[in-house]
Motif scaffolding. Structure first.
Motif, short mmCIF file in Angstrom:
data_model
loop_
_atom_site.label_atom_id
_atom_site.label_comp_id
_atom_site.label_asym_id
_atom_site.label_seq_id
_atom_site.Cartn_x
_atom_site.Cartn_y
_atom_site.Cartn_z
N GLU A 1 0.85 -1.20 0.00
CA GLU A 1 0.00 0.00 0.00
C GLU A 1 0.88 1.24 0.00
O GLU A 1 1.93 1.27 0.64
CB GLU A 1 -0.87 0.04 1.26
N GLN A 2 0.43 2.24 -0.69
CA GLN A 2 1.13 3.51 -0.63
C GLN A 2 0.79 4.19 0.69
O GLN A 2 -0.34 4.11 1.17
CB GLN A 2 0.70 4.42 -1.78
N THR A 3 1.77 4.88 1.23
CA THR A 3 1.52 5.67 2.42
C THR A 3 0.72 6.90 2.00
O THR A 3 0.71 7.27 0.81
CB THR A 3 2.84 6.13 3.07
N PRO A 4 0.06 7.57 2.94
CA PRO A 4 -0.64 8.81 2.58
C PRO A 4 0.30 9.84 1.92
O PRO A 4 -0.10 10.53 0.98
CB PRO A 4 -1.18 9.32 3.92
N HIS A 5 1.55 9.91 2.39
CA HIS A 5 2.50 10.84 1.79
C HIS A 5 2.77 10.46 0.33
O HIS A 5 2.84 11.35 -0.54
CB HIS A 5 3.81 10.86 2.57
N GLU A 6 2.92 9.17 0.05
CA GLU A 6 3.17 8.73 -1.32
C GLU A 6 1.97 9.02 -2.21
O GLU A 6 2.12 9.46 -3.35
CB GLU A 6 3.50 7.23 -1.34
N GLU B 1 2.39 15.26 -8.27
CA GLU B 1 3.18 15.11 -9.48
C GLU B 1 2.31 14.95 -10.73
O GLU B 1 2.69 15.38 -11.81
CB GLU B 1 4.14 13.93 -9.34
N ALA B 2 1.13 14.36 -10.57
CA ALA B 2 0.21 14.21 -11.70
C ALA B 2 -0.30 15.57 -12.16
O ALA B 2 -0.74 15.72 -13.30
CB ALA B 2 -0.96 13.32 -11.32
N ASN B 3 -0.23 16.56 -11.29
CA ASN B 3 -0.67 17.91 -11.64
C ASN B 3 0.52 18.82 -11.88
O ASN B 3 0.49 20.01 -11.59
CB ASN B 3 -1.56 18.48 -10.52
N ASP B 4 1.59 18.25 -12.41
CA ASP B 4 2.79 19.03 -12.68
C ASP B 4 2.60 19.81 -13.99
O ASP B 4 2.87 19.33 -15.07
CB ASP B 4 4.02 18.12 -12.77
N TRP B 5 2.13 21.02 -13.85
CA TRP B 5 1.82 21.85 -15.01
C TRP B 5 3.06 22.30 -15.76
O TRP B 5 2.98 22.77 -16.89
CB TRP B 5 0.98 23.05 -14.61
N LEU B 6 4.24 22.15 -15.15
CA LEU B 6 5.46 22.60 -15.82
C LEU B 6 5.93 21.62 -16.89
O LEU B 6 6.56 22.03 -17.86
CB LEU B 6 6.58 22.80 -14.79
N GLN B 7 5.62 20.32 -16.74
CA GLN B 7 6.15 19.31 -17.65
C GLN B 7 5.70 19.52 -19.09
O GLN B 7 6.50 19.58 -19.99
CB GLN B 7 5.74 17.92 -17.19
N ASP B 8 4.40 19.55 -19.30
CA ASP B 8 3.88 19.63 -20.67
C ASP B 8 3.10 20.93 -20.88
O ASP B 8 2.05 20.93 -21.50
CB ASP B 8 2.96 18.43 -20.94
N SER B 9 3.63 22.01 -20.38
CA SER B 9 2.88 23.27 -20.40
C SER B 9 2.52 23.72 -21.81
O SER B 9 1.50 24.36 -21.99
CB SER B 9 3.66 24.36 -19.67
N GLU B 10 3.32 23.38 -22.81
CA GLU B 10 3.00 23.80 -24.18
C GLU B 10 1.79 23.06 -24.73
O GLU B 10 1.09 23.58 -25.58
CB GLU B 10 4.21 23.56 -25.09
N GLU B 11 1.55 21.83 -24.25
CA GLU B 11 0.45 21.03 -24.75
C GLU B 11 -0.84 21.23 -23.96
O GLU B 11 -1.89 20.77 -24.37
CB GLU B 11 0.83 19.54 -24.74
N MET B 12 -0.77 21.92 -22.84
CA MET B 12 -1.93 22.10 -21.99
C MET B 12 -2.64 23.41 -22.34
O MET B 12 -2.01 24.39 -22.68
CB MET B 12 -1.52 22.14 -20.51
N SER B 13 -3.96 23.38 -22.26
CA SER B 13 -4.71 24.61 -22.46
C SER B 13 -4.52 25.49 -21.23
O SER B 13 -4.07 25.03 -20.19
CB SER B 13 -6.20 24.29 -22.64
N GLU C 1 8.25 14.75 1.39
CA GLU C 1 9.37 14.73 0.46
C GLU C 1 8.86 14.84 -0.97
O GLU C 1 7.90 14.18 -1.36
CB GLU C 1 10.16 13.43 0.62
N GLY C 2 9.49 15.71 -1.74
CA GLY C 2 9.10 15.90 -3.13
C GLY C 2 8.04 16.95 -3.34
O GLY C 2 7.72 17.31 -4.46
N ILE C 3 7.46 17.45 -2.23
CA ILE C 3 6.45 18.50 -2.36
C ILE C 3 6.92 19.77 -1.67
O ILE C 3 7.07 20.80 -2.31
CB ILE C 3 5.08 18.06 -1.78
N ASN C 4 7.15 19.69 -0.38
CA ASN C 4 7.52 20.91 0.35
C ASN C 4 8.74 20.71 1.25
O ASN C 4 8.93 21.46 2.20
CB ASN C 4 6.33 21.42 1.17
#
Length: 126
Positions: A67-72, A79-91, A117-120
């Motif tokens: 099971e993933q921990t709540p932090h994971e 990370e699924a909402n990382d708007w920087l990765q594909d910003s050119e393809e996103m509206s 870790e990985g967020i703040n």
């Protein structure tokens, strides 16, 4: 074949540790969790104490997932909402939603005083 059982990370780690020892078969793992006669083993298997015996037996026989921990889970959502990765393809609407989700997660963690870790955490470059 039966379904795999979802186990907490700590329980999976204890199972893997015991399985790595040459004298621990799955039935020995069950035996130790039911009656930890050896104090060293009993202390090392504390994570198994809260697991139902039948659940543990099913995990040993049919396999298990961790099971993933709540932090994971939160980090995956973030990370699924990382708007920087594909910003050119996103509206612009998708980009705003994604940015809002990420800001909301960071603000909530700040308010609650939680570091993930990985967020703040201080090593987070984003």
């Amino acid at each position: 074949m039966s379904e795999k059982v979802a186990l907490p990370k700590e329980v999976a780690e204890v199972i893997e540790h015991l399985r790595s020892l040459p004298y621990y078969s799955d039935d020995k793992i069950l035996e130790v969790t039911v009656d930890p006669a050896d104090e060293w083993v009993g202390a090392k298997t504390d994570a198994l104490n809260g697991v139902d015996t039948m659940t543990l037996a099913s995990a040993l026989v049919n396999g298990y997932t961790v099971e993933q921990t709540p932090h994971e889970k939160l980090r995956n959502y973030y990370e699924a909402n990382d708007w920087l990765q594909d910003s050119e393809e996103m509206s612009s609407t998708e980009r705003q939603r994604s940015l809002g989700c990420r800001q909301g997660v960071r603000k909530t963690l700040h308010i609650l005083g939680i570091i993930v870790e990985g967020i703040n955490d201080t090593t987070d470059a984003k």
